[in-house]
Design a protein around this motif. Structure first.
Motif, PDB file in Angstrom:
ATOM      1  N   SER A  38      -0.793   6.480  -3.270  1.00  0.00           N
ATOM      2  CA  SER A  38      -1.461   5.925  -4.444  1.00  0.00           C
ATOM      3  C   SER A  38      -1.441   6.872  -5.638  1.00  0.00           C
ATOM      4  O   SER A  38      -1.719   6.459  -6.755  1.00  0.00           O
ATOM      5  CB  SER A  38      -2.909   5.546  -4.097  1.00  0.00           C
ATOM      6  OG  SER A  38      -3.618   6.682  -3.674  1.00  0.00           O
ATOM      7  N   SER A  39      -1.082   8.129  -5.444  1.00  0.00           N
ATOM      8  CA  SER A  39      -1.005   9.074  -6.566  1.00  0.00           C
ATOM      9  C   SER A  39       0.303   8.982  -7.338  1.00  0.00           C
ATOM     10  O   SER A  39       0.454   9.620  -8.368  1.00  0.00           O
ATOM     11  CB  SER A  39      -1.145  10.522  -6.075  1.00  0.00           C
ATOM     12  OG  SER A  39      -2.226  10.673  -5.229  1.00  0.00           O
ATOM     13  N   ILE A  40       1.264   8.250  -6.795  1.00  0.00           N
ATOM     14  CA  ILE A  40       2.543   8.077  -7.489  1.00  0.00           C
ATOM     15  C   ILE A  40       2.651   6.608  -7.857  1.00  0.00           C
ATOM     16  O   ILE A  40       2.731   5.747  -6.971  1.00  0.00           O
ATOM     17  CB  ILE A  40       3.725   8.501  -6.588  1.00  0.00           C
ATOM     18  CG1 ILE A  40       3.590   9.984  -6.211  1.00  0.00           C
ATOM     19  CG2 ILE A  40       5.049   8.218  -7.270  1.00  0.00           C
ATOM     20  CD1 ILE A  40       4.707  10.491  -5.298  1.00  0.00           C
ATOM     21  N   THR A  41       2.643   6.317  -9.139  1.00  0.00           N
ATOM     22  CA  THR A  41       2.559   4.933  -9.586  1.00  0.00           C
ATOM     23  C   THR A  41       3.603   4.055  -8.896  1.00  0.00           C
ATOM     24  O   THR A  41       3.287   2.963  -8.426  1.00  0.00           O
ATOM     25  CB  THR A  41       2.725   4.861 -11.108  1.00  0.00           C
ATOM     26  OG1 THR A  41       1.947   5.887 -11.710  1.00  0.00           O
ATOM     27  CG2 THR A  41       2.288   3.523 -11.651  1.00  0.00           C
ATOM     28  N   ALA A  42       4.839   4.539  -8.818  1.00  0.00           N
ATOM     29  CA  ALA A  42       5.911   3.716  -8.258  1.00  0.00           C
ATOM     30  C   ALA A  42       5.770   3.515  -6.760  1.00  0.00           C
ATOM     31  O   ALA A  42       6.430   2.656  -6.181  1.00  0.00           O
ATOM     32  CB  ALA A  42       7.269   4.365  -8.558  1.00  0.00           C
ATOM     33  N   ASP A  43       4.919   4.283  -6.105  1.00  0.00           N
ATOM     34  CA  ASP A  43       4.767   4.179  -4.651  1.00  0.00           C
ATOM     35  C   ASP A  43       3.440   3.521  -4.268  1.00  0.00           C
ATOM     36  O   ASP A  43       3.073   3.467  -3.098  1.00  0.00           O
ATOM     37  CB  ASP A  43       4.853   5.582  -4.041  1.00  0.00           C
ATOM     38  CG  ASP A  43       5.228   5.561  -2.562  1.00  0.00           C
ATOM     39  OD1 ASP A  43       5.880   4.590  -2.136  1.00  0.00           O
ATOM     40  OD2 ASP A  43       4.881   6.513  -1.850  1.00  0.00           O
ATOM     41  N   ALA A  44       2.728   3.001  -5.265  1.00  0.00           N
ATOM     42  CA  ALA A  44       1.349   2.571  -5.036  1.00  0.00           C
ATOM     43  C   ALA A  44       1.195   1.079  -4.769  1.00  0.00           C
ATOM     44  O   ALA A  44       0.079   0.576  -4.713  1.00  0.00           O
ATOM     45  CB  ALA A  44       0.485   2.975  -6.228  1.00  0.00           C
ATOM     46  N   ILE A  45       2.302   0.364  -4.587  1.00  0.00           N
ATOM     47  CA  ILE A  45       2.209  -1.086  -4.356  1.00  0.00           C
ATOM     48  C   ILE A  45       1.277  -1.402  -3.182  1.00  0.00           C
ATOM     49  O   ILE A  45       0.414  -2.284  -3.270  1.00  0.00           O
ATOM     50  CB  ILE A  45       3.614  -1.676  -4.076  1.00  0.00           C
ATOM     51  CG1 ILE A  45       4.404  -1.829  -5.363  1.00  0.00           C
ATOM     52  CG2 ILE A  45       3.523  -3.002  -3.339  1.00  0.00           C
ATOM     53  CD1 ILE A  45       4.142  -3.095  -6.130  1.00  0.00           C
ATOM     54  N   GLY A  46       1.466  -0.689  -2.074  1.00  0.00           N
ATOM     55  CA  GLY A  46       0.673  -0.969  -0.874  1.00  0.00           C
ATOM     56  C   GLY A  46      -0.821  -0.789  -1.104  1.00  0.00           C
ATOM     57  O   GLY A  46      -1.602  -1.739  -0.984  1.00  0.00           O
TER      58      GLY A  46
ATOM     59  N   VAL B  99       0.826  -6.988   8.964  1.00  0.00           N
ATOM     60  CA  VAL B  99       1.556  -7.123   7.708  1.00  0.00           C
ATOM     61  C   VAL B  99       1.604  -5.740   7.071  1.00  0.00           C
ATOM     62  O   VAL B  99       0.562  -5.099   6.895  1.00  0.00           O
ATOM     63  CB  VAL B  99       0.851  -8.101   6.744  1.00  0.00           C
ATOM     64  CG1 VAL B  99       1.616  -8.189   5.426  1.00  0.00           C
ATOM     65  CG2 VAL B  99       0.706  -9.467   7.385  1.00  0.00           C
ATOM     66  N   ALA B 100       2.804  -5.255   6.764  1.00  0.00           N
ATOM     67  CA  ALA B 100       2.961  -3.927   6.161  1.00  0.00           C
ATOM     68  C   ALA B 100       3.454  -4.075   4.729  1.00  0.00           C
ATOM     69  O   ALA B 100       4.460  -4.738   4.478  1.00  0.00           O
ATOM     70  CB  ALA B 100       3.957  -3.100   6.971  1.00  0.00           C
ATOM     71  N   LEU B 101       2.718  -3.461   3.794  1.00  0.00           N
ATOM     72  CA  LEU B 101       3.050  -3.554   2.368  1.00  0.00           C
ATOM     73  C   LEU B 101       3.607  -2.216   1.903  1.00  0.00           C
ATOM     74  O   LEU B 101       3.022  -1.173   2.177  1.00  0.00           O
ATOM     75  CB  LEU B 101       1.789  -3.876   1.565  1.00  0.00           C
ATOM     76  CG  LEU B 101       0.882  -4.976   2.110  1.00  0.00           C
ATOM     77  CD1 LEU B 101      -0.374  -5.091   1.251  1.00  0.00           C
ATOM     78  CD2 LEU B 101       1.624  -6.293   2.149  1.00  0.00           C
ATOM     79  N   ASP B 102       4.724  -2.255   1.173  1.00  0.00           N
ATOM     80  CA  ASP B 102       5.296  -0.983   0.748  1.00  0.00           C
ATOM     81  C   ASP B 102       6.174  -1.173  -0.487  1.00  0.00           C
ATOM     82  O   ASP B 102       6.644  -2.270  -0.774  1.00  0.00           O
ATOM     83  CB  ASP B 102       6.137  -0.370   1.874  1.00  0.00           C
ATOM     84  CG  ASP B 102       6.250   1.155   1.772  1.00  0.00           C
ATOM     85  OD1 ASP B 102       5.670   1.739   0.828  1.00  0.00           O
ATOM     86  OD2 ASP B 102       6.894   1.758   2.645  1.00  0.00           O
TER      87      ASP B 102
ATOM     88  N   PRO C 299      10.746  -3.727  -4.742  1.00  0.00           N
ATOM     89  CA  PRO C 299      11.545  -2.587  -5.187  1.00  0.00           C
ATOM     90  C   PRO C 299      10.972  -2.020  -6.483  1.00  0.00           C
ATOM     91  O   PRO C 299      10.773  -2.761  -7.447  1.00  0.00           O
ATOM     92  CB  PRO C 299      12.934  -3.188  -5.413  1.00  0.00           C
ATOM     93  CG  PRO C 299      12.693  -4.635  -5.652  1.00  0.00           C
ATOM     94  CD  PRO C 299      11.459  -5.005  -4.873  1.00  0.00           C
ATOM     95  N   THR C 300      10.686  -0.728  -6.478  1.00  0.00           N
ATOM     96  CA  THR C 300      10.115  -0.072  -7.666  1.00  0.00           C
ATOM     97  C   THR C 300      10.963   1.092  -8.142  1.00  0.00           C
ATOM     98  O   THR C 300      10.710   1.601  -9.228  1.00  0.00           O
ATOM     99  CB  THR C 300       8.700   0.455  -7.372  1.00  0.00           C
ATOM    100  OG1 THR C 300       8.786   1.383  -6.289  1.00  0.00           O
ATOM    101  CG2 THR C 300       7.744  -0.668  -7.008  1.00  0.00           C
TER     102      THR C 300
END
Lengths: 301, 301, 301, 301
Positions: B111-119, B178-181, B230-231
């Motif tokens: 969650s600290s990296i905007t592009a990785d925070a989708i989940g 369900v896995a969100l990423d 995809p981010t």
């Protein structure tokens, strides 16, 4: 430049680009540069001396000090305290501090975008003293009057950063402004490994390609130090670089047209931004409050 | 592929890459794909049918549904509710829901990296019901038992995401996971404009190039739906693409060697991630709780 | 007690309450207590020796060490490093560390409520090493294997904290668990000025009056150290205290009935929680990693 | 009042306190009040008519509208949309909107303290339009020019909130200011269940007992609407209330002296603040942008 415009906010890179693009015999008149080592960190000073230099580098007349902090990122012994000392010295020098100047520190940028959060992150480490000095001025000898402002972002405030900073400067009447922001580089190797200090001020969000009002001595009426860390390379700049290295002549300039605005950042951008922001925050504290040490700052935070 | 490996987590792109690289006469046996329009959104379904298809696409056997949400991002009339409906339908179908299945939703990523925070961002919109169902099961007819887990990141937990998810799955014994990423794409045009749903599960952080334990039916013992957006495009993938388009043959593969791991993201990554995360969260709520509408979800959040 | 039940999670207060309510001649058999000064901090150790003591204090049999950190909050010279040392010593002692024990640290509580955020806040200062030790065990002599878990809150996970901690303990099989949580006190003077360490474990959220599964040696099968900081006084407890001091006999017990569940906290709860969380995080690092100093921790964070 | 000063920021409570303390025969001249039901919500309007009323209630001359939102918190059917409508109507009325007024919305308070975060939380729901109107004024008919400012807190900015708001008001020259803040109540039953709207402005942080510069028509030169939600009862106020109810005459006024500044809040303060902040944000959007509905706002956020 044969492949269009590379984008950089670093004077040291603008100078390199000019030299690469120019014929060998051209002199880069109007620009001087020298390199040194300070406490184990590489320091490059670029001086844009006159309008000729300004035109060549597309950077305002003034001084640009670039400090390579790679040693810090490798967590070498004492690297943090040494880097703080080097930065603090240049901050004092570029701001021409000699008395009891009142300082306003502005964190520019968008805290919701990791790569743009250098400014607001660095503010978290700032020791703010203005309210204490106003209440009990004689209790804090050696501490300058420091206030801090997050400029926020246009989409959530409706105000340009420069409008807000101007408003506050007119009200508080500080003697100096320090503006903190993320920058664009044209080299991936410099991302989060360099700090640029300049007495020419900054155009907020210039790193993101919008033309906005500047924060500098002309617009604010007082000396403005900009402290910036390159955190992104524009994808278009990367494409130009790649094409040049590949020796290609037929890179389609519209390649990025459909994709909108893209940026390149390190994958571990969060920890790199954290490290750089902490360094800047500590260096500003040590620069502004006489006799304060890194250990003292740890105590207060 | 002549310029080394492009990296993509999207089956629809893996199929495109294979077709580009293959001779015209090659059949892509073992893979089927079909496209449709649902409620104004383009939907592509790729089915990897057997080991031959798996080998060609480097994607496990199973079904991959890709929904283009560009219309949503343009804020077309009713686009949000329509997109929620389309996603919810595919979620129910891929998870083979027909009764009172208990669901564990896992938000992967940093969650600290905007592009990785989708989940973790999407989890903010999830209506969690497990504790309510356990206390007063008969008070919530039509609501499935839903629990949620943030997997955190290795550097701050010391645990692989898969270890944590396995541990919780063994304890809670849900019927579905369900896995969100966030995912990696090889096309900038797809960033934050596509949602991929697949019944093959996910390798957490595969988008960031680390080989880690998978979350799938084999490792967890129950059906696993992966929902990904995809981010990022890896900078190395972008370089290959650019060189290919430029017709260059001499791109130095070590070009990115010194720079470490770089990624390309949209400049407005924060609002794009917000929009996609909200869409996914609402779609999961509507998929799992019968008769719930978008307006109902608004009421609870 | 004449005015109903005061609520406290501190053994030292439970003992005080018992003594106040008991006749002078009553012996508090089954409970021993002694006070000392360590590095300028007051330390009280309460030992609940047997079932008689357990029944009187309503606290499980075991040892409760309470450290007064008021000196720290006054920012006395070296207070932080001294407090870290005192806590680290007691942490090692209560956990009976003597070898290469693997440790799981759990941050309980709700990070969205300032007064309940001690656990998740303290985790921000923890040096996690499990993944490093697993990859390169011999590179980190003197560092124990430490992992960390945020338990989250029931309303957003659907899981009791104890369920999650049990699941992870069964999977990771650590040798010790440390649980961090905010506590309830019956004295406003102790709020954020005391740390309680106990080898009896904790009932998560007991501070908030819900009866939930315990985290202790019995439920987890390994020694559990609970580290807690009182951050709230329940309003009902305050009312009882006030009425008693006022000498009133007719306080209406239903006084708080309509108002729901109310708590009393310091107005500057954010900085107090920050200070206590930082202290606990540093103390755990120093306790678990031999030869590590406060300055070393600063370097890594 | 026989037990010292209760603290309240609500005019409706100040009136109640006056009436309780006064003899039956006293008239509360200078103050008028009337109650009504609007869309199922109880609305009380208190008008302080003159200096006599001002002196009695310790509230400036002007109008105070208090709306009970308990029905909303019970999540009654359509309660949110109805509450938004009621608030929006009073906002428009108290601000005397009739044309194309430009509005500055200020979120006061400390986002790190849950009970003080109403202002910054509400800003998250505001549709800011100033920059859009400036760029393409004719594209947004029916939308007013709205900008937003987080005032931050003295300890991290060095500036009083009023200084910052004055600075920005002088620069942007809006026609109206709306100030959002958390308030102190003297009744636990009103915490987070009431919204007070007043055309008299606000003294930032008055809820926390510091005497600071006001934000009102006198200091800013334009109409100022304050929107406040009571989130705390001061512990001292609670003590007075309890003692009075207990019929005690000997409450020690120094009772809270050692404990510093304590406040009482609901235990579930996070979700209550979230609900109230969302309500206020939506109501401001609907008040300022003609024809906008709750569903429209959902679409944009």
């Amino acid at each position: 430049m044969s492949y269009g415009e590379r984008r950089t906010d670093l004077a040291v890179e603008a100078r390199e680009l000019w030299r690469r693009s120019a014929a060998d015999t051209d002199a880069l008149a109007g620009v001087e540069a020298f390199e040194s080592q300070e406490e184990g960190f590489g320091v490059t000073t670029v001086q844009v001396l006159n309008e000729e230099g300004q035109k060549k580098l597309c950077k305002p007349i003034g001084e640009y000090v670039t400090i390579e902090i790679g040693a810090l990122l490798r967590r070498e012994e004492d690297a943090f305290a040494r880097a703080v000392g080097v930065l603090a010295g240049h901050i004092r020098s570029l701001l021409d501090l000699h008395g009891d100047e009142r300082i306003l520190i502005v964190g520019l940028g968008n805290s919701s975008i990791t790569a743009d959060a250098i400014g607001p992150e660095a503010l978290r480490y700032i020791l703010v003293t203005r309210h204490l000095k106003q209440q009990m001025a004689d209790k804090f000898p050696g501490f300058r009057d420091v206030s801090a402002l997050r400029s926020g972002v246009l989409g959530t405030t409706g105000m340009e950063s420069a409008e807000l900073v101007c408003a506050v400067t007119e009200k508080l009447r500080p003697d100096r402004v320090v503006a903190l922001d993320a920058l664009a580089s044209c080299s991936m190797d410099r991302l989060c490994r360099t700090v640029q200090l300049t007495d020419t001020g900054i155009v907020p969000g210039s790193g993101v390609g919008n033309h906005r009002a500047a924060l500098n001595r002309e617009t604010l009426g007082i000396p403005v130090l900009a402290v910036g860390v390159p955190t992104v390379v524009e994808a278009a700049t990367l494409a130009i670089e790649l094409a040049e290295r590949a020796g290609s002549k037929n890179l389609d300039p519209s390649l990025f047209g459909e994709s909108g605005d893209m940026i390149v950042t390190p994958r571990d951008i969060d920890s790199r931004v954290h490290d750089a922001a902490k360094l800047i925050g500590y260096a500003l504290n040590v620069a502004f409050h006489d006799k304060l040490t890194v250990d003292d700052v740890d105590l207060f935070l």
